[in-house]
Design a protein around this motif. Structure first.
Motif: not given
Length: 408
Positions: A199-200, A220-221, A224-226, A235-236
């Motif tokens: 992610m980074t 980010q998508n 927000d929208n897996p 993710i997260g």
């Protein structure tokens, strides 16, 4: 620099075991693309096929304007950085940096120029006369990267280059990699199992699972929208909370689960086409820990959940609140695969009476303590909904495509 295109790539081993299955991916000129997924998902195999270290079973790989299926690694104009540094122990840093150029017959003047520039870029000037044994892990990895940089290739291929470093050093090396990519602008394909690293670092991130592409998008998508339960849970950090729930047509729409009842805002139905087809049906609800807040600190008119706090993790800038809900853990292949991949310390362990553990991330100024009751505010505009059979995100535009590929 060059664009890299994978067109329906397959890799099958003896016994028709497929490590990579029908993978199509276009990596733009100058893009930093991260391949991420659990162990055995095919990410390193895909990277090695791009490098020419693994033969492909089917499909086509292009680097720049050339199809490279039958080209030897040395003819593909790429440079690899490995997890284990792969430095020559009997050579100095300067000799390690120069060796690949010497093999290619580069002039001494050009070698000296490129080595000097790379050493300056990576802060290695004072270490040029040292051998690898006299360097720290981070310094050795910078030498490995420097050896790739001096080649001035069309693309960098990096296979978990930071995994041998300690946590603090990995953070600083990630920053260095970002700066290097910004300065050099070279197309980079980077493999990692660490989703925080993915992610980074990535301009885009490609999530793989069992050889299949799950989703490729900006970090980010993806958050927000897996596209499905697997991506949502992978993710997260901390991971998304899941629960079986029912969507009820009442005052516009509500979601009920484990004794809780939350309103679903009208804009959620607008943004998730087909969600209203699930009224009166069982679905899987997902809530990210970051979409909770201590109601006393939220400053928002969000609906609430009353919970009993089992554990708190005080991280300085925030507090993770761990609590049980009166519902069993979700049973689905996607969540089972996530649990199997998780380290024992990270895996969510259900309580003895089969109640799932959830995590909420709240403001560090919260006075919450273990054993207390807490009113959590929930940002219901960011709820996630998944089909209980397919595991696909309801209303996601790519869900149908993912399902077609997985069942092909």
């Amino acid at each position: 620099m060059a664009k890299i295109v994978l067109d329906q790539i397959d890799k099958a081993y003896t016994g028709e075991v497929k490590a990579v299955n029908n993978l199509s991916l276009e990596i733009a000129d100058g893009e930093f693309m991260v391949l991420v997924g659990p162990s055995g998902c095919g990410k390193s195999t895909a990277l090695r096929m791009i490098a020419g270290l693994e033969d492909i079973t089917g499909g086509e790989i292009s680097i720049g304007d050339r199809v490279v299926n039958n080209l030897a690694p040395k003819d593909r104009d790429i440079a690899m950085v490995f997890q284990n540094y792969a430095l020559y122990p009997h050579m100095t840093v300067e000799q390690n940096l120069a060796f690949g150029l010497q093999l290619r017959g580069t002039s001494k003047v050009e070698i000296k120029k490129r080595v000097s520039e790379a050493a300056k870029m990576l802060g290695l000037e004072q270490y040029l006369k040292r051998k690898p044994a006299a360097l720290s892990g981070g310094q050795r990895q910078r030498v490995a990267m420097g050896r790739a940089i001096v080649r001035e290739p069309q693309a960098f291929l990096m296979d978990e280059p930071l995994s041998n470093l300690d946590a603090k050093l990995r953070v600083s090396m990630r920053a260095s990699l970002n700066q290097l990519h910004e300065r050099l602008g070279v197309t980079t394909v980077y493999v990692t199992h660490d989703q925080v690293e993915a992610m980074t670092l990535g301009d885009r991130v490609c999530v793989l699972r069992e050889g299949f592409l799950q989703q490729v998008d900006t970090p980010q998508n993806l958050f927000d929208n897996p596209v499905n339960l697997f991506v949502a849970g992978f993710i997260g950090s901390p991971a998304m909370n899941f629960v079986g729930a029912e969507l009820v047509r009442d005052n516009g729409g509500r979601i009920t689960f484990a004794g809780y009842d939350l309103p679903v805002p009208a804009e959620v139905f607008q943004n998730k086409p087909g969600l209203d087809d699930y009224f009166g049906k069982e679905i899987i609800l997902g809530i990210r820990p970051s979409d909770f807040e201590d109601a006393g600190h939220s400053g928002q008119d969000w609906p609430g959940m009353s919970v009993h706090v089992d554990v708190t993790e005080e991280l300085g800038s925030e507090i993770n609140v761990i609590f049980a809900i009166d519902a069993p853990p979700v049973e689905h292949k996607d969540t089972a695969d996530l649990a199997q991949d998780a380290d024992e310390d990270d895996a969510a362990i259900p309580l003895a009476d089969n109640k799932a553990l959830w995590t909420a991330r709240v403001n560090a100024r919260s006075r919450v303590r273990p054993g207390q009751a807490l009113e959590l505010a929930v940002d219901t505009s960011r709820l996630h909904f998944f089909d209980p059979e397919s595991g696909l995100a309801i209303g996601h535009p790519e869900a149908a495509t993912i399902e077609a590929v997985a069942t092909a």
